[in-house]
Write a protein that holds these residues in place. Structure first.
Motif, short mmCIF file in Angstrom:
data_model
loop_
_atom_site.label_atom_id
_atom_site.label_comp_id
_atom_site.label_asym_id
_atom_site.label_seq_id
_atom_site.Cartn_x
_atom_site.Cartn_y
_atom_site.Cartn_z
N LYS A 6 0.83 -1.21 0.00
CA LYS A 6 0.00 0.00 0.00
C LYS A 6 0.87 1.26 0.00
O LYS A 6 1.87 1.36 0.72
N LEU A 7 0.46 2.23 -0.82
CA LEU A 7 1.16 3.51 -0.93
C LEU A 7 0.31 4.60 -0.29
O LEU A 7 -0.86 4.78 -0.68
N GLU A 8 0.86 5.29 0.66
CA GLU A 8 0.11 6.32 1.37
C GLU A 8 -0.25 7.46 0.42
O GLU A 8 0.60 8.05 -0.25
N GLY A 9 -1.57 7.74 0.33
CA GLY A 9 -2.03 8.85 -0.49
C GLY A 9 -2.06 8.57 -1.98
O GLY A 9 -2.26 9.50 -2.77
N ARG A 10 -1.91 7.33 -2.37
CA ARG A 10 -1.91 7.01 -3.81
C ARG A 10 -2.58 5.65 -4.01
O ARG A 10 -2.25 4.68 -3.32
N GLN A 11 -3.52 5.59 -4.93
CA GLN A 11 -4.20 4.32 -5.21
C GLN A 11 -3.26 3.35 -5.92
O GLN A 11 -2.50 3.72 -6.81
N TYR A 65 2.49 3.70 -13.48
CA TYR A 65 3.45 2.65 -13.83
C TYR A 65 2.99 1.29 -13.33
O TYR A 65 2.26 1.18 -12.34
N VAL A 66 3.49 0.27 -14.03
CA VAL A 66 3.28 -1.13 -13.64
C VAL A 66 4.63 -1.68 -13.20
O VAL A 66 5.66 -1.40 -13.84
N ALA A 67 4.64 -2.46 -12.14
CA ALA A 67 5.89 -3.05 -11.66
C ALA A 67 5.66 -4.49 -11.26
O ALA A 67 4.62 -4.82 -10.67
N LEU A 78 7.43 3.73 -4.26
CA LEU A 78 7.54 4.92 -3.42
C LEU A 78 8.59 5.86 -4.01
O LEU A 78 8.37 7.09 -4.09
N ARG A 79 9.70 5.31 -4.45
CA ARG A 79 10.77 6.12 -5.03
C ARG A 79 10.41 6.58 -6.44
O ARG A 79 10.71 7.72 -6.82
N LEU A 130 5.77 12.73 -8.45
CA LEU A 130 4.61 12.67 -9.32
C LEU A 130 3.34 12.95 -8.53
O LEU A 130 3.17 12.44 -7.43
N PRO A 131 2.43 13.74 -9.07
CA PRO A 131 1.15 13.95 -8.38
C PRO A 131 0.33 12.66 -8.37
O PRO A 131 0.43 11.84 -9.29
#
Length: 736
Positions: A602-607, A630-632, A662-663, A668-669
């Motif tokens: 999970k990324l804080e503040g980003r879906q 992006y896809v990872a 995260l990096r 990026l917004p």
């Protein structure tokens, strides 16, 4: 008679003086011809020494006559070689292979392959610091000797003997001219038909036998007669190998420092000159500390020979050379290897031309991936672990931005790239394609499925009973819950209901080209695939349901040409599932990250959306996912298939994914995912007939997708495909 006056004297003859008679020499003295002194009698010592005197006299007469003959032979040989020497301009670039230069998405160089040649330079145009560094290091009497330096040879023999080696072992005393002769292989070009390999040819050129040294000396003296000192130095500066595939000092200056050989500072020039001793060992990209130590020795030599003032030497030592950002990053090694495989061999690995390839590579994203992998292994993995990991980051259209094929790239091209070469079982990371098939057939994310014990009869194998990872059962659950918690029994029921052939087709259309399992275990990811295939398939889900072929090459052209020989191959292809089905699947995968097995990603503040995957006995652990940008994909495991200890896809792989993204998204917004929420109220549980009104309506919506399904998926027995699938899904596999 008068006697006075002028009277004449009397006529008398004058008296003669008598001469003493000459003494006659003794008769025996006439026999002496050369020596006037009497011969001394030989004593006993003289008799003993006489033979030795005769031998010495004979040896002397033979020696000077032999020397004359040898000198004549050498002179003839030198003259013959002299007549065969070509113009200097034709001897500067002697590579048998060309080079490949890689440009990133912004047009900056980030990697090289083959033998890089930076362009022809001359001794007059290079930095004087470089010219002086080479002479001070390799041949301080270069401007005084005729190609061979007897003083240098004697000094080398003395050093070798003092260090306990043979006279010709170790220090050779070769001049720059002799080294140039060796670089030219004494004028013998490489002929592919004549040699077993290019390595065998180069080994022959480096032979150090006495006979080879003699021929080398003759060739060197012929060069001194044919060319000026600066012309010889020019050939040397252009042909010397300086590590990392760089041929010549111009290529090396560009490779290591991102500058021209004409602009080198003393510290940089000293570092490059230091590479001549052992290019690979002293290459600053391999060992900067060792390279700087060697450069310090060169700086002191330059000061000692008055090429640098004391102040210049102190500055060079206090401010040693630094690698350019591209060289320091050493980024994209695995990516460059992968792109090399995308083009034809005659323009990549076997090219005889200099080629430039513009790529999709993003060095910033690459650094993010490498830093994330290093951080997790440094902080979460026990020291000394041999576990490996791979990372692929791409855009939704399949443009690969970064690739990590293993924990460490040593700089040697052609290493094993786990991102593209390793075929591994995918585990539950395959399940999104099962649910994509169901959604395409008209079900929605809130349609329900039974999670209960299940036993299937597999022809030729007997019965098979899939188990959940938790060994628990939830009863009737939605498709979203089934994917969120990676429920095995539900995935198998859905796969069997919609048809394995349909699941296989959807997965293949999304880009998974590996052979897919034909049995019911296909739903649990028993088939093998590569990380880049899986990441590309997930990119197809993000972009709205269209297939993706991952690509890294944008265009390939010959150096200096404006017209590209090869353009982009890859990118988005045909639609696989509808946009609505893809957006619902994105929602389901978002729930995996928000409240399911992938919460560590999970990324804080980003879906974010994704799916975990762990294979049998934990031999492979996956996490693949995406944001709106992006896809990872992350894979983790051992090369020898040893089971991982305490690792699942929702553990370390999810954490590596989290740290990477995260990096990557640092500046990026936040953008929302393209997802569609299902109806708030879940579909009703199937009735005794195996279908409800809601499910039949869903099945009717799926008829529009039939055109994209295989032949065997067409309606049978008067039932639509959706109705038949619903009956199977909610009835046939409701129990054991």
């Amino acid at each position: 008679m008068n006697r006075s006056g002028r009277g004449k004297p009397p006529l008398t003859a004058p008296k003669r003086q008598k001469k003493a008679p000459a003494k006659q020499a003794p008769q025996h003295s006439r026999k002496r011809t050369r020596k006037s002194a009497p011969r001394r009698r030989r004593g006993p010592i003289g008799l003993l020494l006489a033979p030795f005197r005769w031998i010495a006299s004979l040896a002397w007469r033979l020696a000077w006559r032999g020397a004359v003959v040898v000198a004549l032979i050498i002179g003839v040989a030198v003259f013959y070689v002299y007549t065969t020497l070509p113009p200097v301009s034709s001897m500067l670039d002697g590579r048998s292979r060309g080079s490949v230069t890689f440009l990133d998405r912004d047009g900056e160089v980030f990697a090289w392959r083959g033998e890089q040649f930076g362009g022809q330079i001359t001794a007059e145009t290079v930095s004087p610091h470089l010219r002086n560094a080479v002479v001070a290091t390799e041949d301080r009497r270069f401007y005084m000797h005729p190609g061979v330096d007897p003083v240098g040879i004697a000094s080398a023999i003395r050093i070798n003997l003092r260090e306990g080696r043979g006279p010709l072992s170790g220090h050779g005393g070769s001049t720059i001219t002799q080294q140039t002769a060796k670089l030219l292989c004494l004028g013998r070009p490489y002929e592919k038909e004549e040699w077993e390999s290019e390595a065998a040819y180069e080994a022959d050129c480096r032979e150090t036998s006495l006979w080879r040294k003699a021929k080398e000396a003759i060739y060197a003296m012929a060069m001194e007669a044919k060319y000026s000192k600066n012309e010889i130095l020019t050939i040397y500066l252009n042909r010397a190998y300086l590590g990392a595939g760089a041929r010549g000092f111009e290529a090396a200056a560009q490779r290591y420092f991102g500058t021209s050989a004409s602009d080198l500072r003393p510290a940089e020039a000293a570092m490059l000159a230091g590479l001549l001793k052992a290019p690979t060992r002293y290459a600053p990209t391999n060992n900067m500390s060792l390279s700087r130590d060697r450069a310090a020795v060169i700086v002191n030599l330059m000061e000692g020979q008055d090429y640098l003032t004391e102040a210049e030497a102190e500055t060079a030592l206090a401010q040693p050379a630094e690698l350019s950002p591209a060289a320091a990053a050493r980024a994209g090694g695995y990516f460059a290897d992968w792109v090399m495989e995308q083009g034809p061999n005659f323009l990549t690995s076997d090219t005889t031309e200099d080629v430039t390839i513009r790529t999709t590579f993003d060095p910033g994203i690459q650094k993010s991936a490498e830093d994330a992998l290093r951080h997790v292994f440094d902080t979460k993995v026990r020291e000394g672990s041999d576990a490996q990991a791979a990372i692929v980051v791409m855009s939704a259209d399949g443009a690969v931005r970064a690739m990590v094929g293993g924990r460490q790239f040593t700089g040697v091209a052609g290493q094993f790239n786990r991102a593209v070469m390793a075929k591994r079982q995918t585990g539950s990371a395959f399940k999104p394609f099962v649910y994509a098939t169901a959604l395409e057939l008209g079900f929605n994310a809130n349609s329900t499925v039974e999670d209960s014990p299940l036993t299937l009869n597999v022809p030729g194998s007997g019965t098979w009973s899939p188990k959940n990872y938790t060994r628990n059962y939830r009863g009737t659950i939605t498709l979203t819950e089934a994917l969120t918690h990676s429920v095995n029994t539900a995935a198998v029921r859905v796969s069997e209901a919609v048809g394995r052939d349909n699941v296989r087709k959807v997965a293949a259309d999304f880009g998974i080209q590996s052979d897919l399992d034909s049995g019911p275990a296909i739903a649990l990811g028993t088939s093998e695939s590569t990380l880049i295939e899986m990441t590309g398939a997930y990119a197809g889900i993000l972009n709205g349901g269209s297939s993706v072929e991952p690509y890294g090459m944008i265009e390939l052209r010959l150096a200096g040409d404006r017209t590209a020989l090869i353009g982009q191959e890859g990118g988005m292809g045909e639609r696989v599932i509808s946009q609505n089905a893809a957006q619902q699947l994105v929602y389901m995968m978002n729930q995996v990250v928000e409240r399911g097995t992938g919460q560590r990603a999970k990324l804080e503040g980003r879906q974010a959306a994704g799916k975990t995957g762990t294979t049998q006995a934990a031999r492979d652990a996956w996490f693949l996912g995406f944001t709106a940008d992006y896809v990872a994909g992350i894979w983790m495991g051992y090369d020898d298939n040893t089971p991982l200890t305490g690792v699942t896809g929702g553990g370390l792989p999810a954490e590596i994914w989290h740290e990477t993204m995260l990096r990557v998204h640092e500046n990026l917004p936040a953008s929302p995912l393209p997802m569609a929420r299902p109806p708030e109220a879940p579909a009703q549980v199937a009735d005794s007939r195996g279908a409800t009104a809601d499910s039949r309506n869903a099945a009717g919506q799926g008829q529009a997708a039939q055109r994209q399904q295989p032949r065997q998926a067409q309606p049978q027995g008067g039932q639509s495909l959706g109705e038949r699938v619903v009956r199977e899904l909610f009835g046939l596999f409701g129990g054991n």
